[in-house]
Design an enzyme around this catalytic site. Structure first.
Site, PDB file in Angstrom:
ATOM      1  N   SER A 112       7.849  -0.669   1.971  1.00 50.95           N
ATOM      2  CA  SER A 112       7.328   0.053   0.803  1.00 50.95           C
ATOM      3  C   SER A 112       5.833  -0.101   0.569  1.00 50.95           C
ATOM      4  O   SER A 112       5.302   0.504  -0.372  1.00 50.95           O
ATOM      5  CB  SER A 112       8.074  -0.389  -0.456  1.00 50.95           C
ATOM      6  OG  SER A 112       9.384   0.144  -0.458  1.00 50.95           O
ATOM      7  N   LYS A 115       3.880   3.067   0.152  1.00 54.30           N
ATOM      8  CA  LYS A 115       3.649   3.761  -1.122  1.00 54.30           C
ATOM      9  C   LYS A 115       2.213   3.660  -1.612  1.00 54.30           C
ATOM     10  O   LYS A 115       1.828   4.386  -2.537  1.00 54.30           O
ATOM     11  CB  LYS A 115       4.629   3.229  -2.174  1.00 54.30           C
ATOM     12  CG  LYS A 115       6.066   3.639  -1.863  1.00 54.30           C
ATOM     13  CD  LYS A 115       7.103   2.824  -2.612  1.00 54.30           C
ATOM     14  CE  LYS A 115       8.508   3.271  -2.194  1.00 54.30           C
ATOM     15  NZ  LYS A 115       9.567   2.338  -2.576  1.00 54.30           N
ATOM     16  N   SER A 170       8.949  -0.022  -7.279  1.00 55.44           N
ATOM     17  CA  SER A 170       8.965   0.484  -5.905  1.00 55.44           C
ATOM     18  C   SER A 170      10.042   1.547  -5.708  1.00 55.44           C
ATOM     19  O   SER A 170      10.811   1.531  -4.737  1.00 55.44           O
ATOM     20  CB  SER A 170       9.183  -0.678  -4.914  1.00 55.44           C
ATOM     21  OG  SER A 170       8.882  -0.287  -3.599  1.00 55.44           O
TER      22      SER A 170
END
Length: 330
Positions: A112, A115, A170
């Site tokens: 993640s 992101k 997240s």
């Protein structure tokens, strides 16, 4: 006058008067000698007017003593810590100096931390107050064991609130909803991500999705991720969001109430921590992009492929503690 004979004085009286005058005169002489001696001694004790300034002379009396403190010698910083991550970097953000690096160009899955790029493009291409409608694909992406913001199909939230949902809990659902809103579709948004990576010179990076779920061909390197993070931190909105522990979104007619918390344990546990992003998947293991600021400066680091959730924070804290010692001694 003191020695003038009084008129009409008998001889025997005069002799007594005369003796008293002589005794008085002797006393006056003795006093004058004592006074003169004291004056001469006082003059001898005084230093010369040019004492301490004439070449080749030093003052005899009342010397000035100058005490000099020893010059402090900076102690060298301790050796760099050993990390357990597959790759890592630490940078002094103020001057761009790399303090620590390990396998920084290895291509690795990044989970993640992807992101960060998703947020960068959203902030550059979108507006914070633009509406984002949650589609069925976003809800599906946030199902099962995937991380989620917790939005429902049909909700409409601002891009700003969606960015909090992307970067704090997240949310994979938030990533897909943002991709749809900014790129028109997830594939088109991913194409924008790869184009941006090429412009930035991220030669060890390729994206397949906007959230970082494991996929063939989805990878980066610690050096590329650090470059990306420096670019993102230059955006005040990004720096503010990743330094937030909790963000509350009150319910409205268009969306439900959402209470969002960061997944980054450093924010609430390390003094001066101000970001940035966690990442965890089976292939990527435990990843962390982190930052902290003290009076001596700001440090930014990357860890990819750490062995455990706690291990990434142990590594990050060790690097930060060591890094602040380095920049304080330089």
């Amino acid at each position: 006058m003191i020695f003038q004979r009084p008129p009409y004085m008998a001889p025997h009286t005069y002799r007594r008067w005369r003796r008293r005058q002589l005794r008085l005169l002797a006393l006056i002489v003795i006093l004058l000698v004592v006074v003169v001696g004291l004056v001469v001694r006082g003059v001898m004790l005084l230093p010369p007017a040019n004492a301490g300034t004439a070449v080749g002379t030093t003052p005899t009396f009342f010397p000035t003593v100058i005490i000099r403190s020893p010059t402090a010698t900076p102690s060298p910083p301790p050796p760099a810590p050993t990390i357990h991550a597959a790759a890592g970097l630490l940078m002094d953000l103020d001057d761009g100096r790399l303090l620590f690096k390990a396998h920084e160009n290895d291509q690795l899955p990044m989970a993640s931390t992807t992101k960060i790029m998703t947020a960068l493009i959203a902030l550059r291409r979108g507006k914070l107050d633009q509406p984002v409608t949650i589609g069925a694909d976003a809800v599906a992406e946030g199902s099962g064991d995937n991380s989620r913001m917790g939005v429902s199909q049909g909700e409409v939230l601002s891009l700003e609130d969606m960015l909090y949902g992307l970067l704090l809990p997240s949310g994979d659902d938030a990533a897909v909803a943002i991709a749809d809103a900014i790129g028109g579709s997830v594939p088109d948004f991913v194409a924008m991500m790869n184009a941006e990576a090429k412009i930035m010179g991220l030669t060890h990076t390729h994206y397949v999705n906007p959230d970082g779920l494991d996929a063939d061909g989805h990878y980066t390197s610690a050096s590329d991720l650090l470059k990306l993070t420096r670019r993102a931190l230059a955006l005040p909105e990004f720096a503010l969001i990743v330094n937030t522990f909790e963000h509350k979104i009150p319910a409205t007619a268009q969306h439900n109430k959402h209470d969002l918390f960061t997944t980054n344990a450093l924010i609430d546990n390390y003094p001066g921590a101000d970001g940035i992003k966690t990442g965890t998947t089976p292939a990527a293991a435990y990843c962390l992009v982190f930052s902290a600021t003290h009076t001596s400066g700001q440090l930014v680091g990357v860890l990819l492929g750490d062995a455990s959730d706690n291990g990434r924070y142990v590594d990050a804290q060790a690097l930060l503690d060591w890094g602040f010692q380095v920049i304080a001694s330089s």
